[in-house]
Design a protein around this motif. Structure first.
Motif, PDB file in Angstrom:
ATOM      1  N   GLY A  57       0.822  -1.203   0.000  1.00 62.21           N
ATOM      2  CA  GLY A  57       0.000   0.000   0.000  1.00 62.21           C
ATOM      3  C   GLY A  57       0.853   1.247   0.000  1.00 62.21           C
ATOM      4  N   ASP A  58       0.552   2.184  -0.887  1.00 58.46           N
ATOM      5  CA  ASP A  58       1.377   3.397  -0.950  1.00 58.46           C
ATOM      6  C   ASP A  58       1.064   4.361   0.179  1.00 58.46           C
ATOM      7  OD1 ASP A  58      -1.037   4.485  -1.681  1.00 58.46           O
ATOM      8  OD2 ASP A  58      -0.418   5.152  -3.669  1.00 58.46           O
ATOM      9  N   SER A  59       0.013   4.057   0.952  1.00 58.42           N
ATOM     10  CA  SER A  59      -0.288   4.886   2.128  1.00 58.42           C
ATOM     11  C   SER A  59       0.298   4.299   3.401  1.00 58.42           C
ATOM     12  CB  SER A  59      -1.819   5.023   2.290  1.00 58.42           C
ATOM     13  OG  SER A  59      -2.383   5.673   1.180  1.00 58.42           O
ATOM     14  N   ASN A  60       0.990   3.190   3.270  1.00 63.76           N
ATOM     15  CA  ASN A  60       1.599   2.521   4.422  1.00 63.76           C
ATOM     16  C   ASN A  60       2.954   3.167   4.706  1.00 63.76           C
ATOM     17  OD1 ASN A  60       2.599   0.831   6.364  1.00 63.76           O
ATOM     18  ND2 ASN A  60       2.495  -1.047   5.127  1.00 63.76           N
ATOM     19  N   SER A  61       2.992   3.982   5.741  1.00 64.45           N
ATOM     20  CA  SER A  61       4.214   4.726   6.053  1.00 64.45           C
ATOM     21  C   SER A  61       5.341   3.813   6.490  1.00 64.45           C
ATOM     22  CB  SER A  61       3.932   5.755   7.170  1.00 64.45           C
ATOM     23  OG  SER A  61       3.452   5.091   8.338  1.00 64.45           O
ATOM     24  N   GLY A  62       5.000   2.563   6.818  1.00 64.94           N
ATOM     25  CA  GLY A  62       6.028   1.657   7.286  1.00 64.94           C
ATOM     26  C   GLY A  62       6.659   0.830   6.180  1.00 64.94           C
ATOM     27  N   ASN A  63       6.294   1.085   4.913  1.00 63.42           N
ATOM     28  CA  ASN A  63       6.878   0.265   3.850  1.00 63.42           C
ATOM     29  C   ASN A  63       8.347   0.617   3.678  1.00 63.42           C
ATOM     30  OD1 ASN A  63       7.501   1.921   1.273  1.00 63.42           O
ATOM     31  ND2 ASN A  63       5.460   2.689   1.873  1.00 63.42           N
ATOM     32  N   SER A  64       9.102  -0.408   3.295  1.00 61.45           N
ATOM     33  CA  SER A  64      10.554  -0.243   3.189  1.00 61.45           C
ATOM     34  C   SER A  64      11.013  -0.072   1.747  1.00 61.45           C
ATOM     35  CB  SER A  64      11.249  -1.473   3.800  1.00 61.45           C
ATOM     36  OG  SER A  64      10.852  -2.653   3.111  1.00 61.45           O
ATOM     37  N   LEU A  65      10.082   0.017   0.807  1.00 66.34           N
ATOM     38  CA  LEU A  65      10.460   0.144  -0.591  1.00 66.34           C
ATOM     39  C   LEU A  65      10.868   1.567  -0.922  1.00 66.34           C
ATOM     40  CD1 LEU A  65       7.649  -2.032  -2.213  1.00 66.34           C
ATOM     41  CD2 LEU A  65       9.982  -2.699  -1.601  1.00 66.34           C
ATOM     42  N   SER A  66      11.768   1.695  -1.897  1.00 64.54           N
ATOM     43  CA  SER A  66      12.327   2.999  -2.231  1.00 64.54           C
ATOM     44  C   SER A  66      11.504   3.666  -3.323  1.00 64.54           C
ATOM     45  CB  SER A  66      13.790   2.834  -2.678  1.00 64.54           C
ATOM     46  OG  SER A  66      14.555   2.242  -1.653  1.00 64.54           O
ATOM     47  N   PHE A  67      10.359   4.216  -2.933  1.00 69.38           N
ATOM     48  CA  PHE A  67       9.581   4.998  -3.879  1.00 69.38           C
ATOM     49  C   PHE A  67       8.910   6.127  -3.124  1.00 69.38           C
ATOM     50  CE2 PHE A  67       6.271   2.213  -2.263  1.00 69.38           C
ATOM     51  CZ  PHE A  67       5.142   3.028  -2.208  1.00 69.38           C
ATOM     52  N   ALA A  68       8.495   7.117  -3.860  1.00 65.63           N
ATOM     53  CA  ALA A  68       7.861   8.282  -3.237  1.00 65.63           C
ATOM     54  C   ALA A  68       6.773   8.796  -4.157  1.00 65.63           C
ATOM     55  CB  ALA A  68       8.897   9.373  -2.978  1.00 65.63           C
ATOM     56  N   ILE A  69       5.830   9.533  -3.566  1.00 66.35           N
ATOM     57  CA  ILE A  69       4.741  10.159  -4.331  1.00 66.35           C
ATOM     58  C   ILE A  69       4.927  11.663  -4.224  1.00 66.35           C
ATOM     59  CG2 ILE A  69       2.255  10.346  -4.640  1.00 66.35           C
ATOM     60  CD1 ILE A  69       1.988   7.762  -2.990  1.00 66.35           C
ATOM     61  N   GLU A  70       5.016  12.328  -5.340  1.00 61.61           N
ATOM     62  CA  GLU A  70       5.202  13.770  -5.362  1.00 61.61           C
ATOM     63  C   GLU A  70       3.993  14.420  -6.025  1.00 61.61           C
ATOM     64  OE1 GLU A  70       7.626  15.311  -3.917  1.00 61.61           O
ATOM     65  OE2 GLU A  70       8.874  13.580  -3.428  1.00 61.61           O
ATOM     66  N   GLY A  71       3.525  15.495  -5.438  1.00 62.00           N
ATOM     67  CA  GLY A  71       2.382  16.206  -5.981  1.00 62.00           C
ATOM     68  C   GLY A  71       1.149  16.002  -5.123  1.00 62.00           C
ATOM     69  N   LYS A  72       0.144  16.810  -5.357  1.00 60.92           N
ATOM     70  CA  LYS A  72      -1.087  16.763  -4.574  1.00 60.92           C
ATOM     71  C   LYS A  72      -1.948  15.603  -5.048  1.00 60.92           C
ATOM     72  CE  LYS A  72      -4.928  19.636  -3.019  1.00 60.92           C
ATOM     73  NZ  LYS A  72      -5.577  20.955  -3.137  1.00 60.92           N
ATOM     74  N   SER A  73      -2.330  14.743  -4.095  1.00 69.67           N
ATOM     75  CA  SER A  73      -3.161  13.600  -4.447  1.00 69.67           C
ATOM     76  C   SER A  73      -4.025  13.225  -3.255  1.00 69.67           C
ATOM     77  CB  SER A  73      -2.295  12.403  -4.860  1.00 69.67           C
ATOM     78  OG  SER A  73      -1.553  11.922  -3.745  1.00 69.67           O
ATOM     79  N   ILE A  74      -5.067  12.440  -3.514  1.00 70.41           N
ATOM     80  CA  ILE A  74      -5.943  11.945  -2.454  1.00 70.41           C
ATOM     81  C   ILE A  74      -6.189  10.459  -2.717  1.00 70.41           C
ATOM     82  CG2 ILE A  74      -7.098  14.153  -2.089  1.00 70.41           C
ATOM     83  CD1 ILE A  74      -9.441  13.096  -3.724  1.00 70.41           C
ATOM     84  N   THR A  75      -6.587   9.744  -1.687  1.00 68.12           N
ATOM     85  CA  THR A  75      -6.948   8.341  -1.842  1.00 68.12           C
ATOM     86  C   THR A  75      -8.467   8.233  -1.936  1.00 68.12           C
ATOM     87  OG1 THR A  75      -7.046   7.988   0.544  1.00 68.12           O
ATOM     88  CG2 THR A  75      -4.931   7.597  -0.552  1.00 68.12           C
ATOM     89  N   VAL A  76      -8.918   7.305  -2.787  1.00 67.08           N
ATOM     90  CA  VAL A  76     -10.358   7.043  -2.914  1.00 67.08           C
ATOM     91  C   VAL A  76     -10.574   5.552  -2.742  1.00 67.08           C
ATOM     92  CG1 VAL A  76     -10.925   9.031  -4.353  1.00 67.08           C
ATOM     93  CG2 VAL A  76     -10.106   6.943  -5.421  1.00 67.08           C
ATOM     94  N   LYS A  77     -11.754   5.208  -2.204  1.00 67.61           N
ATOM     95  CA  LYS A  77     -12.070   3.811  -1.946  1.00 67.61           C
ATOM     96  C   LYS A  77     -13.405   3.459  -2.555  1.00 67.61           C
ATOM     97  CE  LYS A  77      -9.421   3.626   2.375  1.00 67.61           C
ATOM     98  NZ  LYS A  77      -9.447   3.285   3.821  1.00 67.61           N
ATOM     99  N   ASP A  78     -13.537   2.164  -2.875  1.00 68.54           N
ATOM    100  CA  ASP A  78     -14.784   1.649  -3.434  1.00 68.54           C
ATOM    101  C   ASP A  78     -15.893   1.835  -2.410  1.00 68.54           C
ATOM    102  OD1 ASP A  78     -16.791   0.291  -4.697  1.00 68.54           O
ATOM    103  OD2 ASP A  78     -15.685  -1.573  -4.982  1.00 68.54           O
ATOM    104  N   SER A  79     -16.940   2.539  -2.783  1.00 68.28           N
ATOM    105  CA  SER A  79     -18.036   2.810  -1.855  1.00 68.28           C
ATOM    106  C   SER A  79     -18.982   1.627  -1.717  1.00 68.28           C
ATOM    107  CB  SER A  79     -18.823   4.039  -2.336  1.00 68.28           C
ATOM    108  OG  SER A  79     -19.385   3.804  -3.621  1.00 68.28           O
ATOM    109  N   ASN A  80     -18.795   0.607  -2.528  1.00 67.12           N
ATOM    110  CA  ASN A  80     -19.671  -0.563  -2.477  1.00 67.12           C
ATOM    111  C   ASN A  80     -18.823  -1.796  -2.210  1.00 67.12           C
ATOM    112  OD1 ASN A  80     -21.734  -2.365  -2.655  1.00 67.12           O
ATOM    113  ND2 ASN A  80     -22.097  -2.084  -4.862  1.00 67.12           N
ATOM    114  N   ARG A  81     -18.394  -1.984  -0.969  1.00 65.32           N
ATOM    115  CA  ARG A  81     -17.479  -3.072  -0.611  1.00 65.32           C
ATOM    116  C   ARG A  81     -18.136  -4.454  -0.730  1.00 65.32           C
ATOM    117  NH1 ARG A  81     -12.683  -1.901   1.888  1.00 65.32           N
ATOM    118  NH2 ARG A  81     -12.023   0.193   1.273  1.00 65.32           N
ATOM    119  N   SER A  82     -19.475  -4.512  -0.885  1.00 65.86           N
ATOM    120  CA  SER A  82     -20.149  -5.804  -0.970  1.00 65.86           C
ATOM    121  C   SER A  82     -20.006  -6.443  -2.340  1.00 65.86           C
ATOM    122  CB  SER A  82     -21.642  -5.642  -0.641  1.00 65.86           C
ATOM    123  OG  SER A  82     -22.269  -4.798  -1.594  1.00 65.86           O
ATOM    124  N   THR A  83     -19.450  -5.713  -3.275  1.00 66.24           N
ATOM    125  CA  THR A  83     -19.279  -6.264  -4.614  1.00 66.24           C
ATOM    126  C   THR A  83     -18.152  -7.278  -4.622  1.00 66.24           C
ATOM    127  OG1 THR A  83     -17.682  -4.611  -5.304  1.00 66.24           O
ATOM    128  CG2 THR A  83     -20.011  -4.053  -5.568  1.00 66.24           C
TER     129      THR A  83
END
Length: 839
Positions: A57-83
């Motif tokens: 997960g790119d929102s997991n602050s504990g990840n040890s992988l060497s990547f970064a996200i630059e720029g303004k962004s937001i996370t969105v989630k499926d509003s219908n989890r029963s699918t």
């Protein structure tokens, strides 16, 4: 072998050195291990396992992988989890402005980059996103949107050469829109997975040089095909790829059959591993459909793929001989766009059965938007078959802004380290390798065997249409008679550059022009036009069918042209036009009854030859008055074979979708969808009535009861007004016995069930007898004919008919043509030449 090495250096050391260097030079893919980075679940704060990969997960602050996200962004989630939406596609990262992911690359090489998109239900309408994607100077996606893919996930896959350092994937919203992504994969491919150069196939079929600098481009996967097999998903692919079956891409499916290799694993040789393609690709294939009692198919297998027009593509064609029983007997041709061919010799390439190998090409697409591949046997091959296991097409989509055209990935892997350790002994080791290779048992050849050859035309006993070795034929359709090709410039000359004044007819296929070739031969030129009702399949059908037949009562094909996406057929010019022209609505002089009988007899002879002649077994499927043409002597010739099907006499029927022209359509065929030669007999019966009464088979302008010609005849019989159906211009000419016999023939042809109708040979004989009766005024004996007066001529049966509708049904299979005669050469065709209302 080792003893020879001992002359130079100690055996144990030289053997070890030989082993290390040999591995480094010949088995780079064998030491490849699947990487663990980078696999990113965008917008997620957990690790998601999917098809053998852990997506962090790119929102997991504990990840040890060497990547970064630059720029303004937001996370969105499926509003219908029963699918049933997979977890990987239940979150996404959304960008309102230009943003990017940045990855730390520690090994240079070719990387697979996959971008996953799924427009799940959320407050932000993801299907409305409109954006571009680029990667370190490569343009990957332009004006991208998911408007047409909102119900399924979409994965865009790319191959990029990336050097050590920072690698970024940029998302750039268009206008006031936004960008998003559900998951990203960036991982190293096996070494030398993509070559830097490959044979270059131009639009004209030329391959005089290699295309260099592939590694300086970005490759986008367009098609990845598991030929003869099933869907392969990331779970059963070595590099988490998708492969799809070839069935929906194959042209004329009956030309091919699937084959399966039942052993556990293909025999991978040097430089080939399961990472090139998984076992399941090489364990299945399509081969030519040949029966045990002889060929049931004499035509190449062809696949057609939609591609970008006038673009450049990297193509990989996969082979593995799982169909041969012995070595060295199977050699065949691979065609690309039908104007380039290469000889495929599995034994020369691998030296053993069931051993995978592949060819790479860079292919320029034309302006048709379709790329064709064909396989077919060679004339000198012991086995008259061919096979294909897999196919990949990748579009070259961009230049690298930071990598030169001569870029080669830096060798930073372990065997390069080993090579540096041995230092000054490297040269000795290389010499040891060379000596060792020379002393090994015979190694299979790996030099590609290229050959310029024409499209194969599989026939016996004729060299009329054979082209010399070394020819390059620019044909966009495989298996056509190349001896009949006419240059486009010659056709332009013949028609005065398609002068509108030369138009003599128009049909669904396009305009028909009158023309004169440079040798003085008058021709009719039928030129396809965009959006016409007919197309490539009917164009190819007419040419292939007419390569099998020749008859006085079939219109002759002079040649064809398929240059520059043109589809042009050139026929002998039929001076008098169509039979319909001479029956009604044309202002031409009326035909006498005798002339009409002779025309019907000629057409019947042509159809009889078609059904049962030396090249017999063909069913016309569209007999009507506009497809019976007349030369300057009023000799009838059947035309238009665009809808034809094979129907050999030893078969009761051919199951097929319904095609034809309403009013002439066999009701038994319409009801059962079982096509027989008796379907042509029914249509010919309608033509006989058309000849008798000089009116169309269907006329919607007439009162309802008169719209259908056959139904109208039955009504007239019931009401005692039979004279209404006879053309007034010939009433006084007809001998009553001739007329009675003619009506009897029509009645037999129009029986409701095909089994009750006569064969065309019987129809021909009866028509000849009707002509004899007209000429001699001979009365038949009572036991031959019980009718007592001519007014009984249209005592037609109560034939069941169906509602009026157009019968040009959806795309149907092309005919499968047999090779019946050693002496028939291609010179005939069937097609309307002067038609106002034909297809």
């Amino acid at each position: 072998m080792e003893k020879r090495h001992c002359h130079e250096i100690p055996c144990s050391f030289s053997s070890l050195l030989f082993f290390l260097l040999f591995l480094s030079l010949h088995f780079p893919s064998s030491v490849y291990t699947l990487p663990k980075e980078y696999f990113i679940s965008c917008g997620s704060n957990t690790t998601i396992f999917s098809a053998g990969r852990n997506f962090t997960g790119d929102s997991n602050s504990g990840n040890s992988l060497s990547f970064a996200i630059e720029g303004k962004s937001i996370t969105v989630k499926d509003s219908n989890r029963s699918t049933k939406t997979p977890p990987l596609y239940q979150t996404a990262r959304l960008f309102k402005q230009k943003s990017f992911y940045e990855f730390e690359i520690i090994i240079s090489g070719t990387y697979l980059v996959r971008l996953h998109f799924f427009a799940f239900s959320s407050a932000d309408n993801l299907s409305a996103a409109h954006f571009d994607v680029s990667a370190s100077g490569f343009s990957l996606l332009n004006n991208f949107t998911l408007k047409n893919s909102i119900s399924t996930s979409l994965i865009e896959e790319f191959f990029l050469s990336i050097s050590i350092g920072k690698f970024s994937i940029n998302f750039m919203p268009q206008g006031s829109s936004f960008a998003f992504v559900n998951a990203i994969e960036v991982f190293l491919a096996p070494e030398d997975f993509i070559p830097n150069d490959a044979p270059h196939i131009s639009r004209a079929g030329s391959s005089n040089s290699n295309y260099e600098g592939i590694l300086s481009k970005a490759l986008q996967t367009i098609h990845r095909i598991n030929v003869g097999g099933k869907d392969l998903t990331p779970e059963n692919d070595t590099l988490w790829r998708f492969w799809v079956p070839d069935d929906s891409y194959i042209y004329m499916p009956a030309t091919a059959k699937s084959s399966t290799f039942h052993s556990d694993k293909p025999n991978y040789l040097d430089g080939i591993s399961e990472y090139i393609a998984p076992d399941l690709v090489y364990q299945t294939a399509k081969e030519m459909n040949i029966s045990s009692d002889g060929p049931s198919n004499t035509f190449n297998i062809t696949w057609s793929f939609n591609v970008s027009k006038n673009a450049r593509h990297f193509v990989r064609v996969h082979f593995c001989d799982i169909i041969s029983k012995t070595l060295g007997v199977l050699v065949f041709n691979l065609f690309i766009y039908s104007n380039f061919s290469i000889v495929i010799d599995p034994y020369d390439k691998t030296g053993q059965l069931a051993a995978p190998f592949y060819f790479d090409f860079v292919v320029d697409s034309d302006d048709s938007g379709v790329m064709n591949f064909s396989i077919g046997p060679r004339a000198n091959s012991d086995e008259k078959t061919a096979f294909l296991n897999g196919l990949e097409i990748m579009q070259i989509v961009g230049e690298s802004g930071s990598v030169s055209g001569t870029h080669k990935p830096k060798k930073t892997r372990i065997f390069v380290v080993v090579g540096s350790i041995v230092g000054g002994l490297g040269l000795i080791g290389i010499l040891a390798v060379v000596i060792g290779l020379c002393l090994r048992y015979r190694k299979p050849k790996t030099v590609e065997n290229w050959e310029w050859s024409p499209v194969a035309v599989h026939r016996r006993g004729s060299s009329h249409n054979r082209m010399p070795e070394g020819s390059v034929i620019g044909s966009r359709v495989p298996d056509l008679n190349l001896g009949l090709k006419i240059p486009f410039a010659e056709i332009q000359f013949a028609t005065n550059n398609f002068d509108a004044k030369m138009i003599v007819g128009k049909g669904g296929f396009g305009h028909v022009f009158r023309g004169t070739l440079r040798n003085g031969i008058k021709v009719a030129v039928k030129r396809s036009q965009p959006g016409s009702g007919q197309g490539l399949s009917e164009f190819q059908t007419e040419i292939m069918v007419l390569s099998k037949i020749r008859h006085r009562h079939l219109v002759s094909l002079i040649g064809y042209c398929d240059e520059m996406s043109e589809m042009i057929l050139v026929y002998e010019f039929m001076e008098k036009g169509t039979l319909r022209d001479h029956l009604y609505n044309s202002g031409l002089p009326s035909l006498s009854w005798r002339q009409r009988l002779e025309i019907c007899i000629g057409a019947a002879k042509g159809l009889h030859y078609l059904h049962r002649g030396s090249a017999g077994g063909f069913i016309h499927r569209d007999i009507k008055s506009t497809n019976i043409l007349l030369d300057e002597d009023l000799v009838a010739k059947v035309a238009d074979f665009g809808l034809s099907r094979i129907g050999p006499p030893d078969q009761t029927h051919v199951s097929t979708g319904v095609k034809g022209t309403f009013g002439y359509l066999d009701p038994d065929y319409f009801r059962t969808q079982q096509l027989t030669e008796k379907s042509d007999v029914y249509s010919f019966g309608v033509v006989l009535l058309e000849v008798l009464c000089a009116r169309p088979a269907i006329n919607i302008l007439l009162p309802r009861e008169q719209v259908n010609l056959a139904e109208w005849g039955m009504i007239c019989k019931k009401n005692g007004t039979l004279e209404q159906i006879v053309d007034p211009s010939i009433k006084s000419q007809i001998n009553p016995n001739s007329l009675r016999k003619f009506a009897e023939i029509a009645e037999k042809c129009l029986q409701e069930y095909g089994a009750d109708r006569p064969a065309m040979g019987d129809v021909q004989w009866d028509l000849e007898y009707a002509l004899q009766l007209q000429q001699t005024a001979t009365w038949r004996e009572p036991h031959e004919d019980s009718a007592t007066d001519a007014s009984a001529m249209l005592g037609l049966p109560n034939i069941q008919r169906f509602p009026t509708l157009s019968m040009s049904v959806e795309k149907d299979d092309m005919p499968i043509l047999r090779e019946d005669s050693a002496n028939i050469w291609a010179s005939e065709v069937f097609s309307q030449l002067r038609i106002d209302d034909a297809r």
